[in-house]
Design a protein around this motif. Structure first.
Motif, mmCIF file in Angstrom:
data_model
loop_
_atom_site.group_PDB
_atom_site.id
_atom_site.type_symbol
_atom_site.label_atom_id
_atom_site.label_comp_id
_atom_site.label_asym_id
_atom_site.label_seq_id
_atom_site.Cartn_x
_atom_site.Cartn_y
_atom_site.Cartn_z
ATOM 1 N N GLY A 172 -15.947 -0.700 49.358
ATOM 2 C CA GLY A 172 -17.008 -1.627 48.965
ATOM 3 C C GLY A 172 -17.464 -1.388 47.537
ATOM 4 N N GLU A 173 -17.551 -0.142 47.148
ATOM 5 C CA GLU A 173 -17.935 0.188 45.779
ATOM 6 C C GLU A 173 -16.889 -0.309 44.783
ATOM 7 O OE1 GLU A 173 -18.693 4.399 45.832
ATOM 8 O OE2 GLU A 173 -20.322 4.160 47.286
ATOM 9 N N LEU A 174 -15.603 -0.161 45.134
ATOM 10 C CA LEU A 174 -14.548 -0.660 44.255
ATOM 11 C C LEU A 174 -14.596 -2.183 44.157
ATOM 12 C CD1 LEU A 174 -11.412 1.493 45.184
ATOM 13 C CD2 LEU A 174 -13.031 1.826 43.309
ATOM 14 N N LEU A 175 -14.836 -2.848 45.275
ATOM 15 C CA LEU A 175 -14.900 -4.308 45.279
ATOM 16 C C LEU A 175 -16.012 -4.822 44.368
ATOM 17 C CD1 LEU A 175 -14.346 -5.008 49.074
ATOM 18 C CD2 LEU A 175 -12.740 -5.478 47.220
ATOM 19 N N LEU A 176 -17.128 -4.121 44.350
ATOM 20 C CA LEU A 176 -18.242 -4.529 43.486
ATOM 21 C C LEU A 176 -17.932 -4.307 42.009
ATOM 22 C CD1 LEU A 176 -21.280 -3.195 45.537
ATOM 23 C CD2 LEU A 176 -20.618 -5.584 45.173
ATOM 24 N N ARG A 177 -17.232 -3.224 41.703
ATOM 25 C CA ARG A 177 -16.937 -2.882 40.308
ATOM 26 C C ARG A 177 -15.746 -3.633 39.731
ATOM 27 N NH1 ARG A 177 -16.021 3.061 39.339
ATOM 28 N NH2 ARG A 177 -15.900 2.303 37.215
ATOM 29 N N PHE A 178 -14.759 -3.910 40.568
ATOM 30 C CA PHE A 178 -13.504 -4.495 40.089
ATOM 31 C C PHE A 178 -13.296 -5.858 40.737
ATOM 32 C CE2 PHE A 178 -13.156 0.112 39.861
ATOM 33 C CZ PHE A 178 -12.856 0.277 38.521
ATOM 34 N N LYS A 179 -14.088 -6.819 40.313
ATOM 35 C CA LYS A 179 -14.122 -8.134 40.955
ATOM 36 C C LYS A 179 -12.861 -8.964 40.726
ATOM 37 C CE LYS A 179 -19.024 -8.056 40.799
ATOM 38 N NZ LYS A 179 -20.108 -8.632 41.414
ATOM 39 N N SER A 180 -12.088 -8.645 39.721
ATOM 40 C CA SER A 180 -10.881 -9.425 39.457
ATOM 41 C C SER A 180 -9.655 -8.877 40.188
ATOM 42 C CB SER A 180 -10.597 -9.481 37.958
ATOM 43 O OG SER A 180 -10.291 -8.188 37.472
ATOM 44 N N ALA A 181 -9.793 -7.738 40.840
ATOM 45 C CA ALA A 181 -8.660 -7.122 41.551
ATOM 46 C C ALA A 181 -8.495 -7.751 42.936
ATOM 47 C CB ALA A 181 -8.866 -5.624 41.679
ATOM 48 N N TYR A 182 -7.266 -7.768 43.403
ATOM 49 C CA TYR A 182 -6.907 -8.317 44.710
ATOM 50 C C TYR A 182 -6.531 -7.144 45.608
ATOM 51 C CZ TYR A 182 -4.272 -11.221 48.029
ATOM 52 O OH TYR A 182 -3.799 -11.851 49.147
ATOM 53 N N PHE A 183 -7.311 -6.908 46.665
ATOM 54 C CA PHE A 183 -7.109 -5.767 47.564
ATOM 55 C C PHE A 183 -6.539 -6.237 48.900
ATOM 56 C CE2 PHE A 183 -9.537 -2.339 45.474
ATOM 57 C CZ PHE A 183 -10.188 -3.067 44.496
ATOM 58 N N VAL A 184 -5.532 -5.521 49.389
ATOM 59 C CA VAL A 184 -4.961 -5.779 50.709
ATOM 60 C C VAL A 184 -4.956 -4.459 51.479
ATOM 61 C CG1 VAL A 184 -2.915 -6.519 51.992
ATOM 62 C CG2 VAL A 184 -3.512 -7.659 49.850
ATOM 63 N N GLU A 185 -5.542 -4.471 52.656
ATOM 64 C CA GLU A 185 -5.611 -3.251 53.471
ATOM 65 C C GLU A 185 -4.256 -2.977 54.107
ATOM 66 O OE1 GLU A 185 -8.412 -3.501 56.666
ATOM 67 O OE2 GLU A 185 -8.418 -1.335 56.941
#
Length: 81
Positions: free
Chosen positions: A20-33
């Motif tokens: 969640g912290e990464l998602l807030l800081r790196f809004k342009s990144a695309y994350f896949v679990e």
């Protein structure tokens, strides 16, 4: 674009909070679990470099993921510009 595999190096129960912290800081990144502690991340070169330096995370460039569909896991965040 660069694709990294990020692996959380703490307790698995803390991985969601750290993500969640990464998602807030790196809004342009695309994350896949990929698992509860491993995430495939696609980002521009500068963002990928910064993600690779995050405490509590280890990273590896995912050369073998090139050309594969990112739908192999659960999308944590997809954001377009």
């Amino acid at each position: 674009m660069t694709t990294l595999t990020l692996t959380f190096n703490g307790a698995p129960l803390q991985a969601r909070q750290a993500l969640g912290e990464l998602l807030l800081r790196f809004k342009s990144a695309y994350f896949v679990e990929r698992s509860n502690t491993e995430f495939l991340v696609t980002a521009d070169e500068a963002t990928a470099s910064e993600l690779a330096r995050q405490k509590q995370w280890s990273s590896a460039v995912s050369h073998s993921e090139a050309g594969k569909s990112p739908s192999m896991g659960t999308v944590a965040r997809k954001r377009t510009h």
